[in-house]
Design an enzyme around this catalytic site. Structure first.
Site, PDB file in Angstrom:
ATOM      1  N   ASP A  50      32.885  54.452  33.035  1.00  0.00           N
ATOM      2  CA  ASP A  50      33.936  54.444  32.015  1.00  0.00           C
ATOM      3  C   ASP A  50      33.496  55.148  30.734  1.00  0.00           C
ATOM      4  OD1 ASP A  50      35.410  52.759  33.800  1.00  0.00           O
ATOM      5  OD2 ASP A  50      34.347  51.022  32.997  1.00  0.00           O
ATOM      6  N   GLU A 217      45.678  53.141  35.622  1.00  0.00           N
ATOM      7  CA  GLU A 217      44.849  52.689  34.494  1.00  0.00           C
ATOM      8  C   GLU A 217      44.287  53.908  33.769  1.00  0.00           C
ATOM      9  OE1 GLU A 217      41.817  50.305  36.286  1.00  0.00           O
ATOM     10  OE2 GLU A 217      40.988  51.945  37.460  1.00  0.00           O
TER      11      GLU A 217
END
Length: 455
Positions: A50, A217
């Site tokens: 991430d 997402e």
């Protein structure tokens, strides 16, 4: 101890095509230091995911989620790791900079982070799992970060924030100074954006729904030539690619344009999370995959950060050619400055750990090594000074260009009185000049804090 395999060969995926690719990717002429690339993934001694990339003070900083070595789900995501580079190839590990269970009184999980610099402060946005988004603040990129609000900035009480997964903040500060947080996840209909106050202490009005096709997402927004680019991860039906939409408005009017990054190589068809950033005249896309986990026989819950060049077509479309090669090195590495030892392009067998005095050390075992790419020694180095802890006398080998070569120099490492007792030592060297890829290989056990060559 994490033992990395060469990224050019994956024993779990042996095919005729992969063998040929490995041979092409691994062989370089002896005695030649080739143009160095980031050798994706860009960090291997710890698992990172991430990526949130920003350029601060002439360096690229990337704050990441931190996957545990033994994780079998995401319940152990509790802290963030930070890396940085001034050449896009050799990355310094700054270690853990924020742990929600230690540094807040309310959050329990640390999912995909985001951060920005504003008003001479560094603001770190952190999701508490999929339930809320908090903010931490620091005076320096590497922290220390403290909980800014003592509570979430955005949670399920925030108007129109009724999303399945309340996480994945994408923070964007527009040219007019207005600040927005894009968030949400869990499938189509779960994407939101909300304007926040200039001091990041409150929200302005209800969240606004955005409706990207196959939304899953990882919402992220950047701006180029007056166009807002909204990138996101598609759902499994969209094969978990990174798609993008564009608009002339930061909150409305987005139109789907296509895919910028298909599900990455060695990602096993699993989740991804992108960050797009400009540095100089070049745009970069950061993301994660499972390449190192695959090579080590680990699981999909051990991810690794990559970076590739992102380019624009004449009509404003985005293109990426993702792969192991990574991005070019933008300048040679200077060995005559004080170098934190946890700065490297590749490694085998090392760990990075914090010492009792708070310094980060590279933990060497016998035959473990780090590589620093494209190091410019100029007319030659005369000596090397280094900060080390060692329980017994040993040696550090300096090998140029190819780890299979004989050492060009062997530096004695003298016992310091124990692995918790640091000392600064100096050794004369010769025969090292010009620009080389440099391997530092240990003959025995010691911890290295920093080093510096002298001309």
């Amino acid at each position: 101890m994490n033992i990395s395999l060469p990224f050019c060969f994956n024993p779990q995926k042996i095919t005729r095509k992969n063998i040929l690719l490995a041979l092409v990717g691994c062989v370089a002429p002896l005695g030649v230091a080739p143009i160095s690339h980031a050798s994706n993934p860009i960090i291997s001694h710890t698992y990172t995911a991430d990526p949130a990339a920003r350029v601060f003070n002439g360096r690229m900083y990337v704050i990441t989620s931190h996957d545990q070595d033994n994780a079998t789900d995401y319940s152990s995501l509790v802290d963030y790791n930070l890396i940085s580079s001034d050449d896009m190839v050799n990355w310094q590990d700054h270690g853990i900079v924020f742990n929600v269970r230690k540094d807040t009184k309310w959050a329990k999980l640390a999912y995909a982070p985001e951060w920005v610099f504003k008003d001479n402060k560094y603001f770190l946005f952190f999701p508490d799992g999929a339930e809320s988004i908090g903010v931490a603040v620091a005076d320096k990129p590497e922290g220390p970060y403290v909980d800014y609000l003592g509570k979430p900035l955005i949670d399920r009480k925030t108007p129109n924030s009724d999303v399945k997964w309340l996480f994945d903040p994408g923070v964007f500060i527009d040219d007019d100074g207005k600040s927005y947080v894009y968030f949400g996840g869990g499938g189509p209909g779960n994407a939101r954006v909300i304007e926040v106050s200039s001091d990041f202490k409150s929200v302005k009005g209800p969240a606004i729904k955005i409706d990207p096709p196959h939304f899953f997402e990882a919402a992220y927004v950047h701006k180029r030539n007056g166009v807002y680019y909204y990138t996101y991860s598609t759902d499994p039906d969209g094969k978990l690619s990174i798609d993008y939409m564009t608009s002339d408005n930061p909150t409305t009017g987005f139109k789907h344009k296509g895919t910028v990054l298909p599900n990455p190589w060695e990602d096993n068809g699993n989740n991804n999370h992108q960050s797009i950033i400009q540095w100089g005249n070049q745009w970069y896309i950061f993301y994660h995959n499972r390449a190192i986990a695959n090579a080590r026989g680990k699981s999909d819950f051990q991810r690794s950060v990559n970076v590739d060049l992102l380019n624009y077509t004449t009509d404003g479309g985005m293109t990426v050619k993702a792969g192991r090669e990574g991005v070019p090195q933008i300048k040679p590495f200077n060995p005559y400055m004080l170098v934190q030892a946890e700065t490297m392009e590749k490694e085998t067998g090392i760990e990075v750990e914090k010492s009792a005095d708070g310094a980060l050390n590279v933990v060497f075992e016998a035959n473990s090594w780090i590589k620093v790419a494209k190091v410019d020694f100029g007319t030659g180095a005369a000596s090397v000074e280094f900060r080390v802890t060692a329980a017994a006398d040993t040696q550090l080998e300096i090998i140029l260009d190819d780890i299979s070569r004989a050492p060009t120099a062997t530096v004695p490492v003298k016992a310091t009185g124990g692995l918790n007792t640091p000392a600064t030592q100096t050794a004369k060297i010769s025969g090292i000049k010009g620009t080389h890829d440099v391997y530092y290989r240990a003959k025995g056990r010691f911890n290295l804090d920093w080093y510096r060559f002298t001309k």
